[in-house]
Design a protein around this motif. Structure first.
Motif, PDB file in Angstrom:
ATOM      1  N   ILE A  39       0.835  -1.205   0.000  1.00 28.50           N
ATOM      2  CA  ILE A  39       0.000   0.000   0.000  1.00 28.50           C
ATOM      3  C   ILE A  39       0.867   1.252   0.000  1.00 28.50           C
ATOM      4  CG2 ILE A  39      -1.708   1.298   1.325  1.00 28.50           C
ATOM      5  CD1 ILE A  39      -2.822  -1.322   2.315  1.00 28.50           C
ATOM      6  N   LEU A  40       1.890   1.279   0.877  1.00 27.60           N
ATOM      7  CA  LEU A  40       2.745   2.464   0.942  1.00 27.60           C
ATOM      8  C   LEU A  40       3.453   2.702  -0.383  1.00 27.60           C
ATOM      9  CD1 LEU A  40       4.375   2.156   4.499  1.00 27.60           C
ATOM     10  CD2 LEU A  40       2.672   3.815   3.738  1.00 27.60           C
ATOM     11  N   ALA A  41       3.949   1.636  -1.007  1.00 32.55           N
ATOM     12  CA  ALA A  41       4.654   1.793  -2.279  1.00 32.55           C
ATOM     13  C   ALA A  41       3.716   2.324  -3.352  1.00 32.55           C
ATOM     14  CB  ALA A  41       5.271   0.466  -2.702  1.00 32.55           C
ATOM     15  N   ARG A  42       2.475   1.825  -3.371  1.00 31.36           N
ATOM     16  CA  ARG A  42       1.524   2.299  -4.381  1.00 31.36           C
ATOM     17  C   ARG A  42       1.167   3.764  -4.157  1.00 31.36           C
ATOM     18  NH1 ARG A  42      -0.803  -2.926  -3.630  1.00 31.36           N
ATOM     19  NH2 ARG A  42      -2.520  -2.086  -2.383  1.00 31.36           N
ATOM     20  N   LEU A  43       1.016   4.133  -2.885  1.00 31.30           N
ATOM     21  CA  LEU A  43       0.724   5.539  -2.593  1.00 31.30           C
ATOM     22  C   LEU A  43       1.875   6.440  -3.009  1.00 31.30           C
ATOM     23  CD1 LEU A  43      -0.975   5.250   0.931  1.00 31.30           C
ATOM     24  CD2 LEU A  43      -2.076   5.788  -1.255  1.00 31.30           C
ATOM     25  N   GLY A  68      11.433   3.684   0.136  1.00 27.37           N
ATOM     26  CA  GLY A  68      10.546   4.586   0.869  1.00 27.37           C
ATOM     27  C   GLY A  68       9.638   3.873   1.847  1.00 27.37           C
ATOM     28  N   PRO A  69       8.954   2.790   1.418  1.00 24.57           N
ATOM     29  CA  PRO A  69       8.108   2.067   2.381  1.00 24.57           C
ATOM     30  C   PRO A  69       8.901   1.517   3.566  1.00 24.57           C
ATOM     31  CG  PRO A  69       7.549   1.454   0.129  1.00 24.57           C
ATOM     32  CD  PRO A  69       8.796   2.277   0.039  1.00 24.57           C
ATOM     33  N   GLY A 117      14.614  13.038   5.255  1.00 28.39           N
ATOM     34  CA  GLY A 117      15.015  11.899   4.443  1.00 28.39           C
ATOM     35  C   GLY A 117      14.068  11.591   3.310  1.00 28.39           C
ATOM     36  N   LEU A 118      12.777  11.889   3.482  1.00 24.21           N
ATOM     37  CA  LEU A 118      11.787  11.527   2.475  1.00 24.21           C
ATOM     38  C   LEU A 118      11.228  12.719   1.706  1.00 24.21           C
ATOM     39  CD1 LEU A 118       9.790   8.818   4.452  1.00 24.21           C
ATOM     40  CD2 LEU A 118      11.528   8.459   2.676  1.00 24.21           C
TER      41      LEU A 118
END
Length: 1375
Positions: free
Chosen positions: A910-914, A1281-1282, A1326-1327
């Motif tokens: 989910i995090l990667a898709r977002l 990122g995730p 960092g992000l």
């Protein structure tokens, strides 16, 4: 010079003469009324008069006889030791009372107003008026107001004038009838009636040049040399309005940059829109005129890099084909494959090979890995046998070789340790008054203005102090007299400073009607109410919260009690004191519980053992918090680790339960199943028990998460064992913080490894999908084979189709570590180095913390790339064998899966898709990039401005449990203590037995150096805003030499028959004479005739053992008995100290500034005198760190950032990227300077490595380089990122959030709040910031080369285009 006095004449008139006996059976004789002419004295009377009053009344008739002269001499001699150091004050004092008693013109200025009958039956004077002119009164007062009494760090005016601040109060105090003072009332009317003439001669001035007037700087500020001016501490000299110059410059610069950005962006946006409209017309005309379709690169939809793509990719490829090779992945499919092959970084290859081999060995031989590693861990844990906890605050916070620690040791060894003090504050209880529903009283208490003094409160407190004095310790039964400090020697009284001392510690000495008058009298004149330890007790020592104007002592808000115990380097002596302190603590704890109800009083206190015990107690209260934090993080890790496992789409737990509940009633229906129902989905069939998803049992990572946390615990345990074995003690901070730190740092690597293994399972696991298409032309062989993952051997005959799709679990785990191992190595090395740099800080608590943290992080990283990798392999085998988590002996049967069942819509989480669909496209828009840079630049400016307002220091209340009895004590300490701590200036390496050395330190003699120790300390006292001195300094050498003064007959005395034998205080005056009587040259204030060498030491040793009494307050036993360190052979003074007191220090800034001021003064004294001088106070040893903390912070941060720069640059293979990472880490740290570089770098290291590992090797200045960096950064965000969010940010947030429940304010403020700020700041930097800066200026990348067929497949899927931004969420290409 000698001042003119009214000449004695035979035409004068007397009003009193002779002695008529005392008022009662005891007391001083009263003068007799006498109305007659003065009388000529006989020869003996004249000699006595001259010896007392000098030459002023040497001739003519007088109004006194020998009886009066004897009384006058006794009275003057009682004040002589206090004032004789200043000739002007001394001679004015004598002249004043000599003329009052003996002047032939007595009747002109003295008028008897009443008489009384004495004990002898004679009529005596009861009261009279003494008319004194303003010139005489003011001059007399001015000459004496600054005279100091060094032994008490006070002024003579406090003793002879009741602390008067003007001459009227001075005369009134001396004239009031009292036991110690005048036996009859002397009034000083302000106006003189007709027929009378005020006594108004010209008084002596302390600045006059004659020896009968001239005083020294210590007693006469007018003649003191001035010191260079200094600015008060903390005063910034450069301001622009309310802002400092630096803040003003930063704000102006940032405002200009922000304005320039906005204007520049507006202009650029306008020009781009014009260019885009022109380009659209050109494209439209081209498509109309030609059938050739545009390059796929024309579908950039105006995203980042689109303009460069259109301008360079299509245009240049039609004109200059040789430029195509420079466009890399931003060109078309017709480009030769060689043009897009990445460049290599040798260190990457080395690391990947090493980690691949390490991963393959660990995964292939897991049990051997466990055996080897756990054996090493066991050996390290053997060090627990030497485990020790350091609880001594001095050894915790002060380096053994620090200047203050060495000075403390020198002081303790030469003068003995500082006293142990037991402090008690007593005030009215608001809770008690509330229980009585006394609204007015409650409101007054709430405003902290309720007086504590009342008859009932006094009676209660007298009983309490009686209990304390009789208190016995357990088990040895020590009493107060066994452990207290006795300044007068073993037979003297204890120093017990309390308001009860004004009543001689007995409530029977006062009544309900007289106690108020007694307190007011003693507060006004402490010398009249001497306690049993014979040192004046000023009200500031025992009353707190006294209204400033006027000083209404009866309205004091608190009673302040100080009990002083002796301390010693002898453990047995110190142990006795500590045992009694523990008994006192228990008594006071019980008292604090019952006092509100019994007496309406609140009692707060601190004993000598309280602080250390309460600090230790703080750690014990946080054990549950530590355990709760571990449990929270464990649950989070366990529940989230298995969420990304690859596999076909499967129902969740909730949907399964819903389906079961819906179908359950069908189970009880008797309808016969038809053959048609057999083809229905079996999930719809009714069941007694719900059919839960397999991933709940098989895909769970509960055991793996538990194992990862167990490794964290083992790493901490092993670090403790190793450092305990080499003698590094554990501190309470280590015990509380290291588990959180290592858990937060270590769990993220677990997430990174598990997430990467999930990706490997997608590519090469049992459920991996076949590639959509294969290349039809030869390609370089994949480096993946059964032989080795990174052989680097190329075989042109092998194509992608020959590469096996499925890889064994061991191979996949090895590939996982090969890819993520270098990233883990990068973060672990930077964290370990950053923590290890903390060992450069000399403070033991910080150094030990840094060593334990560095060791724990390093050991945890080692176990993660070995033991945890083995556990990964075992868990992967269990999963693929369909065995249940936690119970691997249970194997679940495989479920039938339809061949045509659709694959999962996306293998991304989910995090990667977002991130892929929303976050990355938004972040990489040019305007967003500019806003990000603008916002973070603003944060940087705000941080630099805020840094200027950082206050050094640590409030002691924060280090205590919130329910500790010391918390209200420290609050009362700030509110009610009106005295500051004593400070000692220690002098050594100077010969004080000879005149040059004596003149370098003395202050009360005319030949003392203008900048001697005593004179400089006095000059510093006159500027308390920079010195923080509140009281005069105690100069032992001045009091010693004054003790030798023959004029003070009651002090230094020797036998008349044998001057080598000293007289004791009880020896008859007839048998003794002053020590230096008849000596030539005689004693005088020029120091001529004062002893030197052996004679000096002989008298000095006698002075140090002479008891300090009312007759001789200059004797040194009580005041200076511990102020000198004599050599063992007794022939020299090794060291001595000068004592003074500082102003009340309320804040941490006050303590730090006072520390710096004292060291500045000591350094100045050392330079001026040539002696070695250093300051010592009890709190100095704890504030030494603040003298170096800024420079230490700069050093550690500088070295840490340099280490981050070197490590990241070397590991990433790009100085540009290394500088960007280091700058981002620095910005993160600048938000909060107390956080560690090791934590901050973790948020950046993985993102930066992913960015560098996904590059195509395109030149930085290539026209399409911007787009290439954007795509690499996009890929990096999708890749790690995730993991950064779930494995680093969320894990730390969960662990730190539990700290909000702690009862320790120290953990709440300096760990929960600080680390929460760090986590949020690190994640944002960092992000958000780092991706933006890397996409703008990051260095060229080095792809991982994990599989050429995967890289080519990815190339084909992406069509050399920006498909991540173009494909929709459901596209296979997008995943």
């Amino acid at each position: 010079m000698a001042m003119a006095r009214p000449p004695g004449t035979t035409g004068g008139r007397c009003v009193m003469r002779g002695s008529c006996g005392p008022k009662g059976w005891f007391g001083k004789p009263l003068p007799c009324p006498y109305d007659g002419p003065p009388i000529t004295p006989d020869e003996d009377e004249r000699a006595l008069l001259t010896s007392i009053c000098g030459d002023e009344l040497a001739d003519g008739d007088v109004c006194c006889n020998s009886d009066q002269l004897q009384v006058l001499r006794e009275n003057l001699n009682s004040a002589e030791p206090l004032i004789f150091s200043c000739p002007a004050c001394r001679n004015n004092f004598r002249s004043f009372f000599c003329h009052f008693t003996c002047s032939p013109n007595q009747g002109d200025f003295v008028n008897i107003t009443s008489t009384q009958t004495s004990s002898t039956g004679k009529t005596a004077v009861k009261s009279l008026d003494f008319f004194v002119g303003e010139r005489e009164g003011q001059g007399f007062f001015d000459s004496c107001k600054n005279v100091q009494v060094g032994a008490t760090n006070a002024y003579a005016m406090d003793l002879i004038g009741g602390g008067a601040t003007n001459y009227s109060a001075f005369l009134k105090y001396m004239g009031d009838e009292k036991d110690i003072g005048s036996p009859f009332q002397i009034n000083y009317p302000s106006s003189t009636p007709s027929g009378m003439e005020a006594f108004n001669p010209v008084p002596r001035n302390c600045a006059d040049n004659d020896l009968l007037s001239r005083c020294t700087c210590v007693d006469c500020p007018q003649i003191c040399s001035t010191l260079p001016e200094l600015s008060p501490p903390g005063q910034n000299t450069c301001h622009v309005g309310a802002l400092s110059c630096l803040s003003f410059i930063l704000i102006v610069a940032y405002s200009l940059c922000a304005a320039a950005f906005i204007i520049g962006y507006t202009i650029q946006h306008s020009l781009r829109r014009q260019r885009d409209r022109k380009y659209e017309r050109l494209v439209l005309s081209t498509e109309t005129a030609s059938d050739t379709p545009l390059s796929p690169t024309s579908h950039a939809r105006g995203l980042i890099g689109a303009s460069s793509l259109a301008r360079y990719a299509d245009g240049e490829q039609s004109s200059e084909s040789h430029n195509d090779s420079r466009l890399g992945r931003a060109v078309t499919l017709l480009d030769p494959l060689e043009s897009v092959q990445p460049r290599q970084y040798r260190l990457n290859t080395v690391f990947r090979r090493l980690f691949y081999k390490l991963g393959l060995i660990s995964a292939t031989f897991p049990w051997l890995t466990f055996a080897v590693m756990f054996t090493a861990i066991g050996l390290l844990n053997i060090g627990w046998k030497d485990f020790a906890v350091e609880t001594d605050p001095v050894r915790l916070w002060v380096a053994p070789d620090s200047e203050s620690k060495l000075q403390k040791d020198f002081f303790d060894s030469n003068f003995g340790p500082f006293y142990r003090t037991e402090d008690i504050f007593v005030k009215s209880s608001a809770a008690y008054l509330r229980s009585l529903n006394n609204t007015d009283a409650i409101q007054s208490v709430a405003h902290a203005n309720t007086p504590v003094l009342s008859w009932e409160h006094l009676k209660f407190w007298f009983k309490v102090e009686s209990d304390i004095r009789s208190l016995r310790s357990a088990p040895n039964g020590y009493g107060l007299s066994d452990v207290c400090f006795k300044p007068a020697g073993p037979d003297g009284a204890c120093v017990f400073q309390s308001v009860t001392a004004w009543f001689e510690n007995d409530i029977d000495n006062t009544t309900p009607d007289t106690w108020e008058k007694r307190i007011q009298q003693c507060a006004d004149a402490p010398a009249e109410c001497l306690p049993d330890f014979q040192q004046p007790l000023a009200p500031k020592y025992i009353l707190g919260g006294v209204p400033e104007t006027p000083r209404k002592y009866l309205d004091a808000e608190a009673l302040v009690v100080h009990i002083v115990l002796s301390d010693s380097l002898d453990p047995d002596v110190q142990g006795r004191a500590m045992e009694w302190e523990r008994s006192l603590r228990e008594y006071l704890l019980r008292l604090s519980e019952r006092a509100p109800e019994q007496a309406g009083l609140d009692v707060t206190f601190m004993t000598g053992v309280s602080l250390e015990e309460e600090l230790n107690k703080s750690t014990n209260t946080d054990v549950k918090i530590v355990v709760l934090s571990y449990m929270a993080m464990f649950l989070y890790v366990s529940l989230t680790l298995g969420s990304g496992s690859a596999g076909r789409e499967e129902e969740g737990v909730i949907s399964s339960l819903h389906r079961w509940a819906t179908n359950l009633p069908k189970f009880f229906t008797r309808s016969h199943l038809s053959s048609a129902t057999l083809s229905i989905d079996s999930r719809s069939a009714p069941r007694i028990f719900p059919r839960l998803p397999r991933k709940l049992f098989v895909g769970s990572k509960f055991t793996l998460g538990l194992f990862g946390i167990a490794l964290v615990i083992l790493s901490v345990s092993s670090s403790v064992g190793f450092f305990s074995a080499i003698g590094v003690k554990v501190t309470l901070i280590i015990a509380e913080v290291i588990p959180f730190l290592v858990l937060a740092v270590g769990v993220d690597n677990v997430f990174i490894l598990v997430h990467e293994l999930d990706r490997q399972n997608m590519l090469h696991g049992p459920n991996a999908s076949a590639p959509e298409q294969a290349l039809s032309f030869p390609t370089p062989a994949s480096p993946i084979s059964r032989r080795s993952h990174l052989d680097g051997v190329r075989d042109e005959s092998i194509d992608v189709g020959s590469v096996p799709l499925y890889l064994s679990p061991e191979e996949r785990v090895a590939r996982t570590l090969a890819k993520m191992g270098p990233s883990i190595l990068l973060s672990s090395v930077t964290e370990t180095v950053a923590f290890a740099l903390g060992a450069l800080v000399p403070m033991p608590a910080v150094r030990n913390f840094a060593l334990y943290a560095a060791g724990s992080v390093l050991l945890n990283a080692i176990m993660q790339v070995t033991v945890f990798v083995s556990a990964l392999a075992l868990d992967l085998r269990r999963t693929e064998a369909s065995r249940a988590d936690c119970m691997p002996c249970i194997r679940l049967p495989s479920r039938i899966e339809l061949l045509d069942s659709p694959p999962a819509a996306s293998n991304l989480g989910i995090l990667a898709r977002l991130i892929r669909k929303y976050y990355a496209p938004l972040l990489f828009r040019p305007v967003v990039k500019g806003l990000v840079l603008l916002v973070f630049s603003g944060l940087f400016v705000a941080s630099v401005i805020s840094i200027q307002h950082i206050e050094l220091g640590l409030d002691q209340r924060l280090a205590l449990p919130s329910d500790s009895y010391l918390v209200p004590y420290f609050s009362d300490l700030d509110s009610y203590l009106d005295i500051g701590p004593p400070v000692y200036f220690v002098i050594h390496d100077i010969d004080v037995t000879h005149r040059p050395g004596q003149q370098e330190i003395c202050g009360r003699f005319t030949t003392c150096d203008d900048f001697s120790v005593a004179n400089v300390l006095e000059a510093e006292r006159k500027r308390p805003d920079v010195s923080f001195f509140a009281q005069p300094s105690a100069s032992w050498i001045d009091d010693f030499f004054n003790w030798l003064n023959p004029a003070v007959e009651s002090c230094c005395r020797v036998r008349k028959r044998d001057p080598s034998v000293f007289c004791g205080p009880r020896d008859s005056p007839r048998l003794c004479q002053p020590c230096l009587a008849g000596q030539e040259p005689a004693w005088n204030i020029t120091m001529v005739g004062l002893p030197e060498g052996d004679e000096f030491m002989r008298y000095l040793k006698q002075w140090l053992v002479s008891p300090t009494t009312e007759d001789c307050p200059l004797a040194g036993q009580a005041s200076f008995g511990e102020a000198l360190s004599i050599s063992e052979d007794g022939d020299e003074v090794k060291a001595s100290h000068f004592r003074t007191f500082m102003e009340p220090l309320k804040s941490q800034a006050d303590f730090i500034n006072a520390f710096e001021a004292a060291h500045r003064i000591a350094d100045d004294l050392s330079e001026r005198t040539g002696a070695s001088v250093f300051p010592y106070s009890l709190f100095f040893v704890f504030f030494d760190q603040y003298a170096h903390i800024i420079s230490m912070t700069q050093e550690v941060l500088g070295l840490g950032l340099a280490a981050v720069l070197v490590v990241t640059s070397v590991f990433l293979g790009s100085w540009r990227t290394g500088i960007i990472v280091t700058a981002t880490v620095a910005l993160t740290v600048l938000v909060n300077l107390v956080i560690s570089l090791g934590i901050a770098v973790e948020f950046c290291a993985h993102v930066a490595r992913a960015f560098m590992s996904s590059g195509s090797g395109l030149a930085v200045d290539h026209p399409a380089g911007q787009k290439e960096r954007d795509e690499r950064m996009w890929t990096a965000l999708i890749d790690v990122g995730p993991s950064v969010l779930s494995g680093i940010t969320f894990t730390k947030l969960i662990g730190m959030s539990v700290l909000a429940l702690t009862r320790s304010k120290l953990l709440e403020v300096y760990y929960f709040r600080m680390w929460l700020t760090l986590i949020i700041s690190g994640a944002l930097h960092g992000l958000v910031l780092l991706p933006v800066v890397l996409s703008l200026a990051g260095g060229p990348g080095f792809p991982l080369q994990e599989a050429d067929e995967e890289w080519m497949s990815n190339t084909m899927r992406n069509d050399y285009e920006y498909t991540p931004f173009l494909a929709d969420d459901d596209s296979v290409h997008s995943d």
